[in-house]
Design an enzyme around this catalytic site. Structure first.
Site, short mmCIF file in Angstrom:
data_model
loop_
_atom_site.label_atom_id
_atom_site.label_comp_id
_atom_site.label_asym_id
_atom_site.label_seq_id
_atom_site.Cartn_x
_atom_site.Cartn_y
_atom_site.Cartn_z
N ARG A 93 0.80 -1.22 0.00
CA ARG A 93 0.00 0.00 0.00
C ARG A 93 0.83 1.27 0.00
NH1 ARG A 93 -4.05 0.14 3.78
NH2 ARG A 93 -3.89 -2.06 4.30
N HIS B 226 -5.35 -8.62 -5.85
CA HIS B 226 -5.48 -8.43 -4.41
C HIS B 226 -6.75 -7.65 -4.12
CE1 HIS B 226 -4.54 -7.25 -0.27
NE2 HIS B 226 -3.70 -8.28 -0.28
#
Length: 368
Positions: free
Chosen positions: A205, A235
């Site tokens: 992230r 994902h």
């Protein structure tokens, strides 16, 4: 056994479920009472990952909400776990790795006065921003844990340097090798094709906006070679736009998150792995699959030291050059395709279970 002899295992994500499944089975083999709590950080995925091991959760807190921030998830997880632990009063709480759920489990347990056992303790990148928030979570858990199950001597050394008492650290190996070995014995039929498989996993992230376009550009160029198949599980935290550059390429196969046995089958069949994930670095190293780490650093230096992995950062041309070399130069590929035992020997869960069994027996022994 009563709750005085119960071990509560807290699981938030799919990787935690995979790495803690062998621990749960080993604890039960020691005839210990085990309660499995899912926080819901990976809704459904964690429970599905436990399925191949024959494990069902006892509690699912279902804490995830759409658009929920890390801070809000942490707040809700600590509160819900504290209430659960105060009610059930297990003798130990087991957490794994570096997730928000692991940190929340450690905080809640200590607030309630229950000792914490940290599986996969001591990994360090020494940069709180990479990986984020995992490095932060892991270092905070180290301050809260009573027992530290370090997978390698290197992680043991990190804990020693931070002042953790020697008696509180046990080097066990990584439980992912235990899980991997179990699944290898149950692999589906291997695929039959002359095209080599490149397996990619991406989800970090902290650098999605800046790094992902570069990484995806490299993957698109690899898929366009014509002599490889690219497999990339999507994902759930990544938007569909993340993968747009690959959607039209026939050799790029984008799939939903794979059941663990199917993922292990793909990994065992892979010619090359390209990843920013943590656990797959360990799994690929154990199998001897050459791996390119598309990050600036890794908290798992053993895979690089073993020669099975190479850090290539996130620049398109750097990734493409390294991948091209491993796809075109057989000697270069062969030099990295050596299975390593640095990560573990498949007996980590047994070591963890025996130590917790001994701790429970010592606590229940009458004072002299």
């Amino acid at each position: 056994m009563t709750s005085a002899g119960t071990v509560m295992v807290v699981i938030g994500t799919r990787p935690e479920a995979i790495k803690l499944a062998p621990v749960i089975l080993a604890l039960r083999a020691q005839l210990l009472s085990v309660r499995v709590c899912l926080t819901g950080q990976h809704p459904e995925m964690a429970a599905e990952a436990l399925g191949p091991f024959g494990i069902l959760a006892d509690v699912n807190l279902a804490l995830m909400r759409p658009g929920q921030s890390l801070a809000k998830l942490t707040e809700r997880a600590v509160g819900a776990l504290a209430l659960l632990l105060a009610r059930e009063r297990p003798a130990w709480v087991v957490v794994q790795g570096d997730t928000t759920s692991a940190l929340a489990g450690a905080i809640a347990a200590r607030q309630v006065g229950i000792p914490v056992a940290h599986v996969e303790a001591g990994l360090r990148s020494f940069d709180l921003a990479q990986p984020y928030p995992e490095e932060l979570n892991r270092t905070l858990i180290a301050r809260l844990a009573t027992l530290h199950f370090a997978p390698t001597p290197g992680s043991q050394a990190n804990l020693r340097a931070e002042g953790v008492p020697e008696t509180a650290i046990e080097v066990t190996g990584n439980t992912v090798v235990d899980a991997l070995r179990q699944m290898l014995g149950e692999l589906p039929v291997r695929r039959q094709t002359k095209r080599r498989l490149v397996l990619a996993t991406l989800h970090r992230r902290e650098r999605r906006e800046t790094a992902f376009p570069q990484i995806m550009g490299a993957l698109a160029a690899i898929a366009a070679r014509g002599d490889v198949d690219l497999l990339l599980p999507r994902h759930p935290s990544c938007s569909p736009e993340t993968y747009a550059s690959l959607d039209a390429l026939p050799a790029a196969r984008l799939v939903p998150p794979m059941p663990y046995p199917d993922f292990v089958a793909a990994l065992a069949d892979a010619h090359l792995v390209i990843t920013d994930s943590g656990g797959i670095q360990e799994e690929a190293s154990a199998l001897g699959i050459p791996t390119l780490i598309v990050r600036a650093l890794t908290e798992r230096p053993e895979v690089v030291e073993a020669g099975t992995a190479l850090i290539v950062d996130t620049v398109r041309d750097s990734i493409l050059a390294a991948a091209t070399r491993l796809l075109d130069d057989h000697a270069a590929h062969r030099s990295m395709a050596i299975a390593s035992t640095r990560i573990g020997d498949g007996k980590a869960a047994d070591r963890i279970a025996r130590r917790l069994r001994d701790e429970l027996r010592a606590a229940q022994r009458p004072a002299a």
